[in-house]
Design a protein around this motif. Structure first.
Motif, PDB file in Angstrom:
ATOM      1  N   LEU A  27     -85.757 -22.357  23.635  1.00  0.00           N
ATOM      2  CA  LEU A  27     -86.003 -21.289  22.677  1.00  0.00           C
ATOM      3  C   LEU A  27     -87.464 -21.341  22.267  1.00  0.00           C
ATOM      4  O   LEU A  27     -87.994 -22.392  21.951  1.00  0.00           O
ATOM      5  CB  LEU A  27     -85.127 -21.459  21.424  1.00  0.00           C
ATOM      6  N   ASP A 251     -83.208 -26.720  19.182  1.00  0.00           N
ATOM      7  CA  ASP A 251     -82.231 -25.908  19.888  1.00  0.00           C
ATOM      8  C   ASP A 251     -80.813 -26.418  19.634  1.00  0.00           C
ATOM      9  O   ASP A 251     -80.609 -27.607  19.427  1.00  0.00           O
ATOM     10  CB  ASP A 251     -82.499 -25.967  21.392  1.00  0.00           C
ATOM     11  N   VAL A 314     -76.819 -20.087  24.685  1.00  0.00           N
ATOM     12  CA  VAL A 314     -77.518 -19.601  23.489  1.00  0.00           C
ATOM     13  C   VAL A 314     -77.656 -18.095  23.597  1.00  0.00           C
ATOM     14  O   VAL A 314     -78.178 -17.589  24.593  1.00  0.00           O
ATOM     15  CB  VAL A 314     -78.900 -20.265  23.339  1.00  0.00           C
ATOM     16  N   THR A 316     -79.229 -14.590  22.669  1.00  0.00           N
ATOM     17  CA  THR A 316     -80.497 -14.053  22.201  1.00  0.00           C
ATOM     18  C   THR A 316     -80.511 -12.551  22.467  1.00  0.00           C
ATOM     19  O   THR A 316     -79.651 -12.027  23.185  1.00  0.00           O
ATOM     20  CB  THR A 316     -81.671 -14.702  22.948  1.00  0.00           C
ATOM     21  N   SER A 337     -81.961 -20.801  14.850  1.00  0.00           N
ATOM     22  CA  SER A 337     -81.704 -20.126  16.122  1.00  0.00           C
ATOM     23  C   SER A 337     -80.595 -19.090  15.990  1.00  0.00           C
ATOM     24  O   SER A 337     -80.477 -18.187  16.828  1.00  0.00           O
ATOM     25  CB  SER A 337     -81.326 -21.159  17.200  1.00  0.00           C
ATOM     26  N   ARG A 340     -81.567 -15.380  16.244  1.00  0.00           N
ATOM     27  CA  ARG A 340     -81.715 -14.720  17.541  1.00  0.00           C
ATOM     28  C   ARG A 340     -80.382 -14.116  17.983  1.00  0.00           C
ATOM     29  O   ARG A 340     -80.344 -13.036  18.581  1.00  0.00           O
ATOM     30  CB  ARG A 340     -82.253 -15.698  18.582  1.00  0.00           C
TER      31      ARG A 340
END
Length: 376
Positions: A27, A251, A314, A316, A337, A340
């Motif tokens: 990230l 992260d 993750v 995003t 995070s 995102r």
């Protein structure tokens, strides 16, 4: 009723060993400045220091900011309004993980936060120091170090997994030990200890999370009954969340999850017939999006497939969301995070206005605070 599905028969021993030292994602540095709020700071008075029950509110009495991406509209509600904001045929997916009393306070001012189990029987842990009854990060420790814990247990540090988390092994079974000797993890914005029931949700069934999946905390039997009576479907999955200490901008790391077959079928059915899938928490999004990727061999995403294992996925704005249409979540730190992921639902401009509205209207942050419902 809450849908009760057959569990997939996976154990931690069945999972593929993830590589914690070389995660399969990165990230970029990220702040809420990217969401058109360059001067965003969280005022101390907007931190929820106690559970709503201690502030004279029932669980479902917290506030709920609602945003709609299609119109750009932002509105203000009580969480009790949720049944009137969802539609008949919508599917609400909830996380049935239960919170562990994952903090153990030892001698010499040391605290250990047990985060996540690993397939080989070791755990990820964070070492912290107790200062004025609040724990702070502790950069000490070395491979092979033996730490004496209450009850005669010994924790062996095996090596670093991240900048602050250690791979470690306890001399006894971890979960029973924590249930006997642990207390819930808390951070400096919560000035006193609260009993474990304050950190459980109405959906909690399977102990495994170091920290509460707090988006579901406001649910009560009354709200669930009204949702079901209004035609909203409810189905479970499990993702055991590790520590998410706010002191470190790092992260997310692999976490164990389980999307049962009946839940996967129901998600696909609802989406195929024009209904909306609403995730109760970012953990639910992470699990469902992982299961969608599993359904298409990890390429572009497809129908949700029943799966269990460890997820490093993750979400995003670049990855987008494939299986989920809306999200109920808390209010997140500017360098989290999670923002995102929220941008993948709302877009950066609307998300920036949401956080401006939340600050301007005095919403409360953190696990005992208010919530945000992001609708398509």
């Amino acid at each position: 009723m809450i849908t009760d599905v057959a569990r997939s028969h996976s154990t931690l021993a069945d999972f593929t060993q993830p590589d914690f030292t070389q995660p399969d994602f990165t990230l970029a540095d990220f702040t809420l400045a990217d969401f058109a709020r360059p001067d965003f700071t969280l005022p101390a008075e907007l931190e929820a220091h106690d559970p709503p029950e201690a502030r004279g509110l029932p669980r479902d009495g917290v506030r709920m900011l609602v945003s709609r991406r299609s119109s750009g509209e932002i509105s203000h509600h009580s969480f009790r309004d949720l049944p009137g904001l969802l539609l008949p045929g919508d599917l609400l997916v909830v996380n049935t993980t239960a919170t562990l009393p994952a903090q153990v306070r030892a001698r010499d001012g040391l605290a250990v936060h047990f985060s996540s189990p690993r397939p080989d029987g070791s755990w990820l842990v964070e070492l912290r120091l107790i200062e004025d009854k609040i724990s702070v990060p502790n950069g000490r420790g070395y491979p092979g170090q033996l730490l004496s814990l209450p009850g005669g247990a010994v924790l062996t540090l095996e090596g670093k997994a991240t900048t602050r988390l250690w791979r470690a092994r306890l001399s006894v079974a971890v979960v029973p030990y924590l249930l006997k000797h642990g207390i819930p993890i808390r951070y400096s914005y919560v000035p006193r200890d609260w009993a474990l029931p304050f950190y459980q949700t109405v959906f909690a069934r399977e102990p495994g999370s170091a920290e509460m999946p707090s988006a579901s905390r406001p649910f009560t039997p009354s709200v669930v009954t009204r949702l079901v009576a209004g035609g909203v479907l409810i189905t479970p999955l499990t993702l055991h969340a590790g520590v998410s200490s706010l002191e470190a901008d790092e992260d997310p790391y692999p976490e164990p999850y389980d999307v049962p077959p009946a839940t996967a079928r129901l998600v696909n059915h609802v989406r195929a017939h024009g209904g909306r899938v609403i995730a109760a928490g970012t953990t639910v999004v992470r699990a469902l999006e992982t299961a969608a990727l599993a359904g298409d061999a990890g390429r572009s995403g497809g129908p949700v497939t029943a799966s269990a294992g460890w997820t490093s996925h993750v979400i995003t704005p670049e990855s987008g969301v494939r299986a989920v249409d809306g999200l109920l979540t808390g209010l997140h730190e500017p360098r989290s995070s999670h923002l995102r992921m929220l941008a993948a639902f709302a877009g950066p401009e609307l998300l920036g206005r949401c956080y401006q509205a939340a600050i301007g209207s005095g919403y409360l942050w953190h696990e005992f605070g208010d919530v945000h419902l992001l609708l398509p």
